[in-house]
Design a protein around this motif. Structure first.
Motif, short mmCIF file in Angstrom:
data_model
loop_
_atom_site.label_atom_id
_atom_site.label_comp_id
_atom_site.label_asym_id
_atom_site.label_seq_id
_atom_site.Cartn_x
_atom_site.Cartn_y
_atom_site.Cartn_z
N GLY A 1 0.82 -1.21 0.00
CA GLY A 1 0.00 0.00 0.00
C GLY A 1 0.85 1.25 0.00
N GLY B 1 -4.91 2.72 -1.79
CA GLY B 1 -3.61 2.58 -1.13
C GLY B 1 -3.73 2.66 0.37
N ILE C 1 -5.22 -0.57 1.81
CA ILE C 1 -4.22 -1.65 1.82
C ILE C 1 -3.25 -1.48 2.99
CG2 ILE C 1 -2.25 -2.64 0.57
CD1 ILE C 1 -3.72 -1.92 -2.03
#
Length: 337
Positions: A141, A280, A283
């Protein structure tokens, strides 16, 4: 945890947790507004020196001078950690927020627990497989955010905040492995004092100058908010929670703070929240959640009567320090608080 913790009113516990969620999540916004017209290093110096004086005065009034009794080695240890966390970690975060959004900064800072696991692996304290899986997911991420960044994101800002997170992790990692003062509040006061002095020296050395006539009321208010709410109220609430609530509940702020920061940045500063940033960030938080939950279970299984486990999560970042046979030490600030 305090044996009487189960007797605490759930309303009080959740009230304190809400303070940590919102106040610490909002410090990214506070820093972003402060650096609009206040140089980041000198602004951070004013913040931590003032907070150190206020906290130190509180400790002296409550516990007397004995609270500050510490060896030279313990004092220097607290100073070293203060410089790493506040001068370099928080200071570089403030610099980065001149170039990237507060929400993106918060999501990148959320990677700190992942770096700590890597450090433990280096010193042969091998984490569990699920912990390493969480690190890989979280770093994926981080890579996604770093490579895509989002609209208008500066590569320089992203690099600076990643270095800040790494240095914050170094300070957190060392804090449970070097001699530190026995009193938690006195330790935090010394750390803030050292961090504030370091920021003043570094800021002056880099050419920062404080032009009082150029500072807006908005930036002054942000600075006052960071001192009173971020460094004092948030820290007090967090310290109380560590003694009165399950660490599994307290540690949830590590994933709530970034979400609060992104939301406030969008609402107050109209910062763009793109699908790439959301993806992102999710994650990273999944990776951090996996690391914290796995390590928490490890601590619960490993602990036996008479054996201490460092259950602490670094204040402000709530960074997991892992399984350590030492007393919990809490730091007043994360790169953001």
């Amino acid at each position: 945890m305090n044996p009487n913790a189960t007797d605490r009113s759930p309303l009080v516990v959740w009230g304190a947790l809400a303070i940590v969620y919102v106040v610490w999540g909002s410090t990214y916004l506070g820093i972003g507004i402060m650096v609009e017209t206040i140089p980041p290093m000198l602004g951070g110096s004013m913040r931590f020196l003032t907070a150190a004086v206020l906290l130190g005065g509180f400790v002296l009034a409550r516990s007397g001078r004995q609270a500050f009794r510490m060896t030279r080695q313990q004092f220097l240890g607290a100073c070293l950690v203060g410089v790493l966390l506040l001068t370099l970690g928080n200071g570089m975060l403030a610099v980065a927020e001149q170039y990237i959004s507060t929400g993106l900064a918060a999501l990148l800072v959320a990677s700190v627990p992942l770096w700590l696991v890597i450090f433990r692996f280096v010193v042969r304290d091998r984490p569990r497989t699920l912990t390493l899986a969480g690190v890989l997911v979280g770093l994926g991420g981080v890579a996604a955010l770093s490579l895509t960044g989002g609209e208008g994101a500066s590569t320089v800002g992203i690099v600076v905040v990643l270095v800040a997170s790494l240095l914050w992790a170094v300070g957190s990692f060392l804090s449970s492995r070097i001699a530190m003062p026995p009193n938690t509040f006195a330790t935090s006061a010394v750390e803030m004092l050292a961090g504030g002095v370091g920021l003043a020296v570094l800021g002056a050395g880099l050419g920062e100058r404080l032009d009082l006539s150029a500072i807006t009321g908005r930036s002054w208010l942000a600075l006052v908010y960071l001192i009173l709410m971020g460094s004092l109220v948030g820290f007090t609430a967090f310290s109380w929670l560590l003694g009165n609530a399950p660490i599994s509940l307290v540690s949830t702020y590590a994933y709530v703070n970034p979400a609060v920061a992104v939301l406030l940045g969008a609402l107050v500063l109209s910062e763009p929240v793109t699908l790439r940033i959301i993806a992102g960030g999710v994650i990273i938080l999944i990776g951090v959640a996996l690391v914290i939950s796995t390590e928490r279970n490890r601590s619960q299984v490993s602990q036996s009567p008479g054996e201490g486990v460092d259950r602490g999560v670094d204040v402000r970042l709530g960074v997991l320090r892992g399984h350590e046979p030492q007393a919990t030490r809490n730091h007043v600030d994360s790169p953001v608080e």
